[in-house]
Design a protein around this motif. Structure first.
Motif, PDB file in Angstrom:
ATOM      1  N   VAL A 172       0.866  -1.732  -0.197  1.00 21.73           N
ATOM      2  CA  VAL A 172      -0.168  -0.590  -0.075  1.00 21.73           C
ATOM      3  C   VAL A 172       1.076   1.526  -0.249  1.00 21.73           C
ATOM      4  O   VAL A 172       0.342   2.421  -0.762  1.00 21.73           O
ATOM      5  CB  VAL A 172      -0.775   0.252   1.140  1.00 21.73           C
ATOM      6  N   GLN A 175       1.925   2.051  -3.556  1.00 20.90           N
ATOM      7  CA  GLN A 175       1.346   1.995  -4.443  1.00 20.90           C
ATOM      8  C   GLN A 175       0.923   3.470  -4.000  1.00 20.90           C
ATOM      9  O   GLN A 175       0.428   4.248  -5.222  1.00 20.90           O
ATOM     10  CB  GLN A 175      -0.158   1.432  -4.034  1.00 20.90           C
ATOM     11  N   MET A 182      -6.192   6.536  -1.593  1.00 17.62           N
ATOM     12  CA  MET A 182      -7.196   5.140  -0.738  1.00 17.62           C
ATOM     13  C   MET A 182      -7.762   6.410   0.173  1.00 17.62           C
ATOM     14  O   MET A 182      -7.756   5.143   1.471  1.00 17.62           O
ATOM     15  CB  MET A 182      -5.976   4.075  -0.852  1.00 17.62           C
ATOM     16  N   TRP A 187     -13.795   4.507  -2.610  1.00 16.54           N
ATOM     17  CA  TRP A 187     -12.857   5.109  -3.627  1.00 16.54           C
ATOM     18  C   TRP A 187     -12.578   5.400  -5.158  1.00 16.54           C
ATOM     19  O   TRP A 187     -14.399   5.000  -5.840  1.00 16.54           O
ATOM     20  CB  TRP A 187     -11.514   3.846  -3.756  1.00 16.54           C
ATOM     21  N   THR A 191      -9.397   2.326  -8.140  1.00 14.70           N
ATOM     22  CA  THR A 191      -9.270   1.980  -6.533  1.00 14.70           C
ATOM     23  C   THR A 191      -9.227   0.540  -6.611  1.00 14.70           C
ATOM     24  O   THR A 191      -8.282   0.099  -6.137  1.00 14.70           O
ATOM     25  CB  THR A 191      -9.142   3.084  -6.509  1.00 14.70           C
ATOM     26  N   TYR A 192     -11.007   0.575  -6.648  1.00 16.27           N
ATOM     27  CA  TYR A 192     -11.005  -0.649  -6.242  1.00 16.27           C
ATOM     28  C   TYR A 192     -10.388  -1.952  -7.380  1.00 16.27           C
ATOM     29  O   TYR A 192      -9.960  -3.104  -6.739  1.00 16.27           O
ATOM     30  CB  TYR A 192     -12.625  -0.481  -6.368  1.00 16.27           C
ATOM     31  N   ARG A 194      -7.449  -1.823  -8.948  1.00 14.64           N
ATOM     32  CA  ARG A 194      -6.191  -2.019  -8.304  1.00 14.64           C
ATOM     33  C   ARG A 194      -5.897  -2.762  -7.181  1.00 14.64           C
ATOM     34  O   ARG A 194      -5.385  -3.734  -7.018  1.00 14.64           O
ATOM     35  CB  ARG A 194      -6.231  -0.348  -8.227  1.00 14.64           C
ATOM     36  N   PHE A 195      -7.246  -2.300  -6.290  1.00  8.67           N
ATOM     37  CA  PHE A 195      -6.700  -2.833  -5.037  1.00  8.67           C
ATOM     38  C   PHE A 195      -6.834  -3.962  -5.197  1.00  8.67           C
ATOM     39  O   PHE A 195      -6.581  -5.076  -4.425  1.00  8.67           O
ATOM     40  CB  PHE A 195      -8.456  -2.506  -4.059  1.00  8.67           C
TER      41      PHE A 195
END
Ligand code: ATP
Length: 537
Positions: A172, A175, A182, A187, A191-192, A194-195
């Motif tokens: 994290v 990133q 984040m 988000w 972002t979701y 990528r998460f």
């Protein structure tokens, strides 16, 4: 942030008073007993009361609230994930509705009971780990008759959770530094996405790392790898084999190794003599780390044979051989797992079945030889990278191996630490240890080694003396470069054969050149000043 060990509970915040029960077995039995009792509770109020009592006891034992909360956060989200659908299953008194689903009072109560049991178990285990060194814990579990497969599985699960946390933290951070936002609860879609990807990578990374730590624990006799009650030193018979049959401590014949379709090693052969200082070189992806895994018996070749210390390396012989061949991995966090430096170094010798006096002696000697004697009481996870590497080396030294293999030991070290490490390698060599080092550092290789192995694309490109490191054609093929000390001599006329390996040798060559030039210019000067001299006037 580098706390990567599986049981690093005695990090900051977990420094406790003397445990309530001094004897490890009694402490273990009590905690296990409480664990079983708590699992039998069915009432949320009773479980909440138990959790409150455990928390109070832990705080009273000087375990910091922050540490306890950190440990709870490690497991409670998984627990929540597991129970979140329970309120909506089965029949009962309707409590509330979510979309078209109805949560029942009984379902909520059931979910709460499971969650509280998870919390209680987590508190009990956190306490146990905070007050019990890893070695004592494993030994205690063994003496209680707990099967080693269970100990291994529990250890792996716990290690996996801690690793997940550490890996997640560093990923994290990386990133965020690359612009991933984040903040807040909502988000962006990107972002979701990528998460989600990161989560997948995270599990894989934690898996690989926990596997390396597991192997490192068993290489030092942990889990079922202990030789307790068998022998405290390498088997004499095996030791004799090396001396009688040949002086080769490592004899590799035509080995091949594949990762699926990738052929990482192809027909590699070489031998290493007792007491040799060998460097293993080659570009990225050449197969160096794979070869080290094979020499340590962690992987088996698809074809070919490896003999280490006169013993053919197989799955069965691997465990014993690993105790005589120490491997220092590139990342010391793969190797360190105990709560204090001292405890970590003592782990291997204790598993060899040595008495406490001998263990203490080995720990003292090993820590002194790596210059870490003064930090023996510190948590290894609070040390700098270079210091951790020294602890990792001390842990291997304490096993008194005959061979030590180091993977990129100079990486990420400052100049002073590199010099110190080189001096330590010299010391280890004087102790009679056969050394093999995987490195990209040509300067170090030229200065330190007496044998060079060069791999490329899984093949042995060349094997021989350090003269190989001055062969321009070979170096180009191997994506290596000439040692820096030699380069100026290649630029001057008449000095191409000069191959200084150390700064001292380079200085001696320069001195010789100056002296020769000096003699030449003295003669020229004499001729200029006394023109008739040549004619004998
Ligand atoms: N777990 C793995 N799965 C699949 N392929 C792998 C795996 N580990 C290594 N390889 C492949 O095997 C080959 C040799 O890799 P290895 O890590 O042994 O090289 P190396 O010489 O140690 O490289 P470096 O100098 O970068 O550490 C490479 O082609 C690599 O992509």
């Amino acid at each position: 942030m580098s706390a990567t060990g599986p049981f690093h509970e005695a990090e900051k915040g977990a420094q406790v008073k003397l445990p309530f029960l001094r004897r490890v077995n009694r402490r273990l039995m009590t905690v296990l007993g409480l664990l079983v009792t708590v699992m039998l509770f069915k009432h949320p109020a009773a479980l909440s009361g138990a959790a409150g009592c455990f928390l109070f006891f832990m705080l009273w034992s000087d375990i910091s609230l922050r540490h306890i909360v950190k440990r709870l956060l490690l497991i409670v989200p998984f627990g929540l994930g597991a129970v979140v659908f329970i309120p909506f299953q089965g029949d009962g008194t309707p409590l509330f509705e979510l979309w078209r689903w109805t949560a029942t009072g009984e379902g909520v109560r059931h979910a709460l009971v499971i969650l509280l049991k998870i919390v209680c178990a987590n508190l009990l285990i956190t306490y146990l780990l905070a007050v019990t060194p890893l070695f004592d814990l494993i030994k205690g579990l063994r003496t209680l008759g707990i099967p080693s497969i269970f100990i291994e599985m529990t250890g792996l699960m716990m290690r996996y959770f801690f690793l997940l946390k550490d890996e997640a933290y560093s990923m994290v951070k990386a990133q965020r530094s690359r612009g991933m936002k984040m903040e807040g609860w909502f988000w962006s879609k990107r972002t979701y996405k990528r998460f989600g990807e990161l989560l997948g990578v995270l599990f894989l990374r934690a898996y690989w790392r926990s596997q390396r730590i597991y192997l490192s624990i068993s290489a030092r006799g942990g889990f079922a790898g202990g030789t307790e009650g068998t022998s405290a030193s390498p088997p004499a018979a095996a030791k004799c084999k090396v001396q009688e049959e040949s002086q080769m401590v490592i004899d590799v014949k035509e080995i091949t190794y594949r990762y699926g379709a990738i052929e990482a090693l192809r027909g590699v052969s070489f031998g290493i003599e007792q007491g040799a200082k060998t460097v293993l070189m080659g570009p990225n992806g050449a197969g160096k780390s794979t070869l080290i895994s094979l020499l340590n018996g962690l992987e088996q070749p698809a074809a070919g044979e490896i003999h280490v210390l006169g013993e053919k390396l197989t799955q069965e012989s691997g465990r014993l051989v690993r105790q005589r061949v120490g491997v220092v991995y590139q990342d010391p966090d793969d190797q360190i797992f105990s709560t204090t430096v001292e405890e970590d170094v003592a782990f291997g010798p204790r598993n060899l079945g040595l008495g406490e006096t001998d263990v203490a002696e080995r720990v003292r000697e090993s820590l002194d030889s790596v210059g870490m004697g003064e930090l023996r009481g510190r948590s290894p996870f609070e040390l700098s990278y270079g210091q951790k590497r020294r602890v990792a080396i001390a842990g291997v030294l304490a096993m008194q191996p005959e061979v030590i293999i180091l993977d990129e030991p100079m990486a990420f070290l400052d100049p002073k630490s590199r010099d110190d490490l080189q001096a330590l390698l010299e010391k280890m060599h004087e102790m009679g240890i056969t050394l093999m080092i995987a490195t990209h550092d040509v300067d170090f290789a030229a200065e330190w080694a007496d044998q060079v192995l060069i791999l490329k694309d899984g093949r042995m490109l060349a094997a021989g003396t350090t003269d190989l490191l001055f062969d321009d054609g070979l170096l180009m093929q191997a994506d290596l470069h000439l040692p820096r000390l030699v380069r100026p001599f290649r630029m001057l006329e008449g000095t191409k054969e000069m191959r200084p390996r150390t700064v001292r040798q380079a200085a001696q060559y320069i001195w010789k050149l100056m002296a020769a030039r000096g003699t030449q210019s003295d003669m020229q000067e004499t001729e200029r000043r006394v023109p008739g001299k040549r004619e004998g006037k």
